[in-house]
Design an enzyme around this catalytic site. Structure first.
Site, short mmCIF file in Angstrom:
data_model
loop_
_atom_site.label_atom_id
_atom_site.label_comp_id
_atom_site.label_asym_id
_atom_site.label_seq_id
_atom_site.Cartn_x
_atom_site.Cartn_y
_atom_site.Cartn_z
N LEU A 1 0.87 -1.18 0.00
CA LEU A 1 0.00 0.00 0.00
C LEU A 1 0.90 1.22 0.00
CD1 LEU A 1 -2.86 -0.96 2.49
CD2 LEU A 1 -2.92 -0.82 0.00
N ASP B 1 7.34 6.97 4.15
CA ASP B 1 7.36 5.67 4.83
C ASP B 1 7.07 4.52 3.86
OD1 ASP B 1 7.96 6.81 7.27
OD2 ASP B 1 5.87 7.14 7.79
N SER B 2 5.97 4.60 3.15
CA SER B 2 5.64 3.48 2.27
C SER B 2 6.60 3.41 1.08
CB SER B 2 4.18 3.51 1.83
OG SER B 2 3.78 4.78 1.44
N ILE C 1 -4.49 3.89 -2.85
CA ILE C 1 -5.94 3.97 -2.59
C ILE C 1 -6.41 5.40 -2.77
CG2 ILE C 1 -7.77 3.63 -0.87
CD1 ILE C 1 -6.02 1.48 0.40
N CYS D 1 -10.62 3.31 9.48
CA CYS D 1 -10.08 3.31 8.11
C CYS D 1 -9.16 2.10 7.93
CB CYS D 1 -9.34 4.60 7.85
SG CYS D 1 -8.69 4.68 6.18
N CYS E 1 -5.86 9.59 8.97
CA CYS E 1 -6.43 9.00 7.77
C CYS E 1 -6.86 10.06 6.77
CB CYS E 1 -7.62 8.25 8.31
SG CYS E 1 -8.34 7.16 7.26
N1 LIG Z 1 -3.76 6.64 -0.18
C1 LIG Z 1 -3.11 5.53 0.20
N2 LIG Z 1 -2.96 4.52 -0.68
C2 LIG Z 1 -2.29 3.39 -0.35
N3 LIG Z 1 -1.77 3.20 0.88
C3 LIG Z 1 -1.89 4.16 1.80
C4 LIG Z 1 -2.57 5.38 1.51
N4 LIG Z 1 -2.53 6.15 2.64
C5 LIG Z 1 -1.85 5.44 3.56
N5 LIG Z 1 -1.47 4.24 3.07
C6 LIG Z 1 -0.72 3.16 3.76
O1 LIG Z 1 -0.91 3.25 5.17
C7 LIG Z 1 0.34 3.52 5.82
C8 LIG Z 1 0.14 4.43 7.01
O2 LIG Z 1 -0.48 5.59 6.58
P1 LIG Z 1 -0.36 6.99 7.32
O3 LIG Z 1 -1.45 7.84 6.80
O4 LIG Z 1 -0.25 6.76 8.78
O5 LIG Z 1 0.96 7.60 6.72
P2 LIG Z 1 2.48 7.63 7.11
O6 LIG Z 1 2.80 6.82 8.33
O7 LIG Z 1 2.90 9.04 7.10
O8 LIG Z 1 3.08 6.83 5.86
P3 LIG Z 1 3.55 7.44 4.46
O9 LIG Z 1 4.79 8.25 4.77
O10 LIG Z 1 3.83 6.22 3.65
O11 LIG Z 1 2.41 8.28 3.93
C9 LIG Z 1 1.22 4.11 4.73
O12 LIG Z 1 2.58 3.95 5.01
C10 LIG Z 1 0.78 3.32 3.52
O13 LIG Z 1 1.38 2.04 3.49
#
Ligand SMILES: Nc1ncnc2c1ncn2[C@@H]1O[C@H](COP(=O)(O)OP(=O)(O)OP(=O)(O)O)[C@@H](O)[C@H]1O
Length: 365
Positions: free
Chosen positions: A6, A12-13, A32, A97, A192
Site C-alpha cells: 500500500l 514511509d511506504s 488507494i 479506516c 487517515c
Molecule cells: N492513499 C493511500 N494509498 C495506499 N496506501 C496508503 C494510503 N494512505 C496510507 N497508506 C498506507 O498506510 C500507511 C500508514 O499511513 P499513514 O497515513 O499513517 O501515513 P504515514 O505513516 O505518514 O506513511 P507514508 O509516509 O507512507 O504516507 C502508509 O505507510 C501506507 O502504506
C-alpha cells in the site's frame, strides 16, 4: 512470495518499496484513492501523493494500480464518524479506516490475491505460540499500533510492517540515501483521509451549527456560548474562546446542547482513574482466557508515545481498566487500546463507554 504494497506517496511506504526490492522482491503497488465528497474541504495533496507514488513505481519498474475506494470510505468511515459525533462521542476514523478500508475493502478487492500486504505503518508482527500477534514498533513516538487495534486475525496474519524495527530518522536516512522522490516530504499527520480535510467544516456540513451554553461545572456559571456540542471533545483545551483559562471540556450534555468546562491544569474534574470498554475486540485471541481477577496490562486512550500501566478487569460482558495514574480527558467513543505488561504486544481494543470521574456532580452524557 507475492506481496502487495500500500503506497501512499509518503516517505514511509516509499521506503517499504525500496527495502522489499533490496531483499529481492517484486511487489505490486496500490494507491488507494479517496476523492473529496462533493464539497471543497480537501486540499490538493492527494494529487501530489499520487504523483509521488507513480514516481516511486517508475523508479523501481513496478506496477502501480489506483484503487478507488471513495464510495466505501464515505459509506463506512465518514458515516461512522458523523454518527459518533452526533451522539456526543469522539470517533477515531483512523482505526476504522485501517479496519474497514486499508485492510478490509482492499483485501477483498486485491489483497486476497497476494500472500502478504505490506504498509509503512510503524508496527510489527510477532509469531508467538504458533500465532501471529500485532507487535509495537521500535520507535515509540511513531508507533501506530493504537490505530491498528481493531484489525482481525486474517488481517494481522497477512500483514507486513517492514518499518517496525526502524526509527523514523533511519527511515528518512534510507530515503535520502536511496534518493527516493518522496525523501524530503514532510510527515503526514498520521491521520487517515479525514485528516486531509478541515474537520470542523466536515462536521458542520453534516450537523450544521446550533448555539448552546458553555457552563462552568463547579459553579454552574454560564461563561459563553458554542456553536454545537459536536465541535467539542472531552479533554479539549483550545478553541473554546474563553479568557482566564486554561479551560477544559469535562462533560457534554447532548440533550441540552451544553458544554461543561473546568478551569486550571490541576482541576480534578478532568481526571479519572477508570473507564469501561464495550465490544472489546481481541486481535489474535484472548491471551488471558480463564484468568480470574485483575490482569496487569499497559494501555493507551489516545495517540501518544506513552503506555500507561494499569489493571484489566472483566466487567459483565465487557472490560474495565483501572489506571495506575490519573488520566486526563477520557473521551467516550475513543478506543481503549490494551497491550501486555511489557508493551510489546497489542492485544486488542474496546470503545470507551464512560469514565468514572473522581468527584461526579452531574450525570454523564
Ligand atoms: N492513499 C493511500 N494509498 C495506499 N496506501 C496508503 C494510503 N494512505 C496510507 N497508506 C498506507 O498506510 C500507511 C500508514 O499511513 P499513514 O497515513 O499513517 O501515513 P504515514 O505513516 O505518514 O506513511 P507514508 O509516509 O507512507 O504516507 C502508509 O505507510 C501506507 O502504506
Amino acid at each position: 512470495m507475492n506481496i502487495a504494497v500500500l503506497l501512499s506517496g509518503g516517505v514511509d511506504s516509499s521506503v517499504v518499496v525500496h527495502l522489499l526490492c533490496e531483499q529481492g522482491h517484486r511487489p505490486s503497488l496500490f494507491y488507494i484513492k479517496i476523492g473529496k465528497d462533493d464539497a471543497d474541504y480537501m486540499d490538493c495533496s492527494a494529487e501530489e501523493d499520487l504523483e509521488m507514488a507513480s514516481a516511486v513505481a517508475r523508479r523501481y519498474g513496478l506496477s502501480l494500480e489506483v484503487v478507488d475506494l471513495h464510495r466505501e470510505y464515505w459509506d463506512n468511515v465518514a458515516t461512522y464518524a458523523i454518527d459518533k459525533v452526533r451522539r456526543g462521542l469522539t470517533p477515531n476514523p483512523d482505526v476504522m479506516c485501517n479496519k474497514l478500508i486499508k485492510f478490509g475493502c482492499f483485501e477483498r478487492y486485491a489483497g486476497k490475491d497476494f500472500d502478504f500486504t505490506a504498509t509503512g505503518h510503524y508496527a510489527a508482527t510477532i509469531l508467538q505460540n504458533g500465532k501471529v500477534w500485532l507487535g509495537t514498533a521500535l520507535d515509540p513516538v511513531k508507533d501506530q499500533t493504537d490505530f491498528l487495534a481493531q484489525i482481525d486475525y486474517l488481517q494481522v496474519s497477512k500483514l507486513m510492517f517492514p518499518l517496525g524495527g526502524l526509527m523514523k530518522q533511519e527511515v528518512r536516512d534510507i530515503a535520502l540515501k536511496a534518493k527516493l522522490p518522496s525523501a524530503r516530504r514532510r510527515d503526514s499527520q498520521g491521520i487517515c483521509f479525514l485528516g486531509k480535510i478541515n474537520y470542523n467544516d466536515f462536521v458542520r456540513r453534516f450537523l450544521g451549527e446550533k448555539e448552546g451554553r458553555i457552563i462552568e461545572l463547579e459553579t454552574g456559571k454560564i461563561l459563553g456560548t458554542h456553536r454545537g456540542y459536536w465541535f467539542h471533545t472531552i479533554g479539549q483545551r483550545k478553541g473554546l474562546g474563553l479568557g482566564g483559562g486554561p479551560w477544559f471540556v469535562v462533560r457534554k450534555d447532548t440533550d441540552e446542547n451544553v458544554i461543561y468546562v473546568s478551569r486550571g491544569y490541576e482541576t480534578e474534574q478532568q481526571y479519572g482513574y477508570e473507564f469501561s470498554m464495550q465490544d472489546f475486540h481481541f486481535i489474535t485471541e484472548n491471551p488471558w482466557e480463564g484468568v480470574e481477577g485483575e490482569i496487569p496490562v499497559t494501555f493507551k486512550i489516545r495517540h501518544t508515545p506513552d503506555f500507561i500501566g494499569g489493571k484489566l478487569l472483566q466487567d459483565g460482558d465487557g472490560y474495565r481498566i483501572v489506571s495506575e495514574e490519573k488520566l486526563q480527558g477520557i473521551a467516550p467513543g475513543q478506543f481503549g487500546v490494551v497491550y501486555d505488561e511489557a508493551s510489546r504486544l497489542c492485544i486488542g481494543s474496546g470503545e470507551i463507554k464512560y469514565s468514572i470521574p473522581l468527584n461526579p456532580q452531574y450525570p454523564l452524557s
